[in-house]
Design a protein around this motif. Sequence first.
Motif, short mmCIF file in Angstrom:
data_model
loop_
_atom_site.label_atom_id
_atom_site.label_comp_id
_atom_site.label_asym_id
_atom_site.label_seq_id
_atom_site.Cartn_x
_atom_site.Cartn_y
_atom_site.Cartn_z
N LEU A 89 1.05 -1.10 -0.15
CA LEU A 89 -0.15 -0.18 0.16
C LEU A 89 0.80 1.27 0.06
N PHE B 37 -6.90 8.00 0.04
CA PHE B 37 -6.74 6.67 0.28
C PHE B 37 -5.69 6.60 1.87
N PHE C 208 -7.21 4.10 4.43
CA PHE C 208 -6.55 2.86 5.21
C PHE C 208 -6.11 3.08 6.64
N PRO D 168 -9.40 2.46 10.03
CA PRO D 168 -9.56 1.39 10.87
C PRO D 168 -8.81 1.32 12.10
N VAL E 4 -17.72 -6.61 15.00
CA VAL E 4 -18.11 -6.66 13.68
C VAL E 4 -17.62 -8.05 12.62
N TRP E 5 -16.60 -8.14 12.86
CA TRP E 5 -15.74 -9.45 12.24
C TRP E 5 -16.61 -10.73 12.84
N ILE F 84 -19.42 -10.78 10.37
CA ILE F 84 -18.91 -11.30 9.04
C ILE F 84 -18.59 -12.52 8.97
N LEU G 68 -5.96 -6.40 8.80
CA LEU G 68 -7.00 -5.31 7.69
C LEU G 68 -7.28 -4.18 8.74
N VAL H 52 -7.90 1.33 -4.94
CA VAL H 52 -9.66 1.23 -4.64
C VAL H 52 -10.00 -0.12 -4.25
N GLY I 223 -8.23 -2.07 -2.46
CA GLY I 223 -7.66 -2.17 -1.07
C GLY I 223 -8.57 -1.28 -0.12
N THR I 224 -8.85 -0.21 -0.62
CA THR I 224 -9.88 0.58 0.14
C THR I 224 -10.97 -0.20 0.36
N PHE J 166 -11.30 -3.63 0.74
CA PHE J 166 -11.15 -4.39 1.49
C PHE J 166 -10.92 -4.02 3.00
N VAL J 167 -10.02 -2.99 3.30
CA VAL J 167 -9.92 -2.40 4.36
C VAL J 167 -11.17 -1.88 5.00
N LEU J 168 -11.91 -1.35 4.18
CA LEU J 168 -13.10 -0.47 4.83
C LEU J 168 -14.27 -1.47 5.06
N PHE J 169 -14.19 -2.70 4.24
CA PHE J 169 -15.41 -3.53 4.41
C PHE J 169 -16.12 -3.95 5.75
N PRO J 170 -15.20 -4.12 6.67
CA PRO J 170 -15.90 -4.29 8.01
C PRO J 170 -16.69 -3.03 8.31
N PHE J 171 -16.12 -1.87 8.24
CA PHE J 171 -16.70 -0.52 8.62
C PHE J 171 -18.03 -0.37 7.84
N TRP K 7 -19.82 -2.96 6.11
CA TRP K 7 -20.87 -3.93 6.51
C TRP K 7 -21.66 -3.47 7.82
N MET K 8 -20.65 -3.16 8.88
CA MET K 8 -21.24 -2.57 10.09
C MET K 8 -22.33 -1.59 9.91
#
Lengths: 332, 369
Positions: A93, A107, A111, A114, A125-126, A129, A171, B14, B16-17, B19-24, B26-27
């Motif tokens: 990254l 970006f 990144f 989180p 949250v995980w 998922i 992540l 894009v 990567g973003t 992926f990284v923000l997916f939990p956020f 989804w929540m």
Amino acid sequence: MNRSLKTVIPFLLPFTAVFAVFLLYPAVYSVYLSFLKATIYTDLSRIFSDMKWCGLENYQKLLYDTNFYWSLIMTLYYAVLVIPMNIALSLVLASILSNELPGAKFFRAAFYLPNVLDLFVIAVVWTAIYAPNYGVIDQLTAALGLEKIFENGILADPWWAMPGIAVSVVLKGSGFGMILYLAAIQNIPRDIYEAADIDGASAWQKFTKITVPLVKPITLLLVVTGILGSLMAFSEIYAMTGGRPYETLPDSIPFFGGTTQGTTNLSGYYLFSKFYVAQEYGYAAAISVALLIISLPLSILSFFAFQSEGPSLRKLSSILLKKLRSRTAKAI
Amino acid sequence: MRSITRTLMFLCLVLGTIFVLFPFFWMTATSLKVEGKGMTFEFIPKRVEVLGPFKLQVGTAPEGKMKNDLTELTSDSSFTIGWSAPEADGITFEITDQDGNKKIESPSLNKDKNWIVANSLPSGNYSYQVTINRSWSAAWHSLYTLENFRKIALNPNYPFLKFLRNSFMVAFSTAFLTVVLCALAAYVFAKKEFPGKQVLFWTFMSAMMIPGMMFMVPQFALVTRFGWINTIFGLVVPHLANVFGIFMLRQMMIGIPDSLFEAARMDGASEATIFYRIVVPLVMPSLAILFLLTFVGQWNNFLWQLLVNTPESDLITLPVGLAMFRGQYETQWEQMMAASCFSVMPIVILFLFTQRYLIEGLTAGGVKE
């Protein structure tokens, strides 16, 4: 009394008092506690003042505690999963971000976001998922017409629970490594890359032969802090598995054969469970001391690695100092 | 060639973003959806929704079943469908018997009950399907709602608004007092000479090398002996000795030119005045960074807040409250995600406004992480 001492005491006293009571004394007290245990005569309502001296009994117990050794091995496994993934993701990254692409600031923030959020909440949250049936994995496999991969979700699978936790933690945390790498990469003089261009180096060669070696200090720092973080990992385990799933190991496994072990029971969580759940305070103190002995050399290493190589800390200081000087200049 | 590489790299970012923000993501998405639809990949509200086809047997003993939002009652010569979500604009209802003969009905809707009755069916096997038409707003409300947030905010057993207040109180007071204590001490380490200065400074610094969890047992023992369980002191005081804060502020204060202090002293300023009128304004940016870092750190300090609060405590903070809430509402994903969202949103908002300082500062704080 010395005059200089008189003027500094009001400034120093508040911090020093809190430091002495809540950091210095506990460091010593922890060792003392590890020689105590609660007996049947102990008044549980004031347990800490009523524990009895038991000599090395806690340490003796620790020496034969297969659960403790198991937790150390699981910690190592966890570290081996998390650290390389974390380093690879942050470095990739960072090296992409260093190319001044449009939206780089966005970006970088995305990144990093989180990383400032509560690990416990993110781990909750995980669990959603990863949940069986309703979770993302099961829904995706169902949509693709495949069979369920994990009977009761990845976190109930003895083999895959730990990698599942590791992915979620990587992540969440990789933004931190990314920022460190980014600062380091931006410190590499451009002419090194230009010289490589003239020699006809490919992008991959430039990455492996220039970038990777020159950001080694950051990599070292991430390895050391990663091991320390693994030893102290708690919130993610508490939120996601609570050390489960438990497995009784086959007799063929040396040393651990026939014992029942939590497949995600890391040392930090084991300490917590002995302390908070089982309330064996003396024993928990002994575990703390043992973990401290394991982690201290690493801590010292990371401290000095950061002191000498922390580009961002120095960068931050210089930025702020510059601002400061311009303000002072105005003031004068 | 160069532009292709750059496009590829951009796409990587894009991806990567995402992926990284997916939990956020989804929540947030789950927390905003109606119960039962939270954990699905349904994101676009459907104006036309087809339920079924469902199998149906007429001619057996009376029976009732629930299917999605439908209640189905069958008896020996009729069946009745109940539609529980009242916001549909039109419903078409199609029964097919075993020979494939269709019977379409568009019943007029009774806003309160929405019962559809098909009488006098010869016994046998049928299948039926229900088509629901909605206006845009009804379609939107059939998927998205703020109800989950309302429920957790008003939950009498888990008062999240109080948890929010507690979290704020703990984080704010720890951050504020940490800044005060660290600034005072950092000033003398940066600008004063006194016997034992080096020893004291390195004693402080050495505490940075002990991982925080090692202090868990003894600090808990101390707090218990002080009777500080379930009090704000127990939550705040043990974290005030932030060694990293001294380290960072000292670096900044060393840079202040001594001539400023000399001039002030010549004018008869006391040490307190110098500190308050000269040092504090000049290192304000660093104080702000330290404040932010401590605030975020304490907001996220789950373990300690779990230890110091018993379940009946008045000072339960957001993450601990969420942990307790989860014990009760394990499978109510929408509400759980709303509670999670509620816990992290203040920090997300703070991050959006101060991200530059937080990123720089947290990087500098790497040693303590």
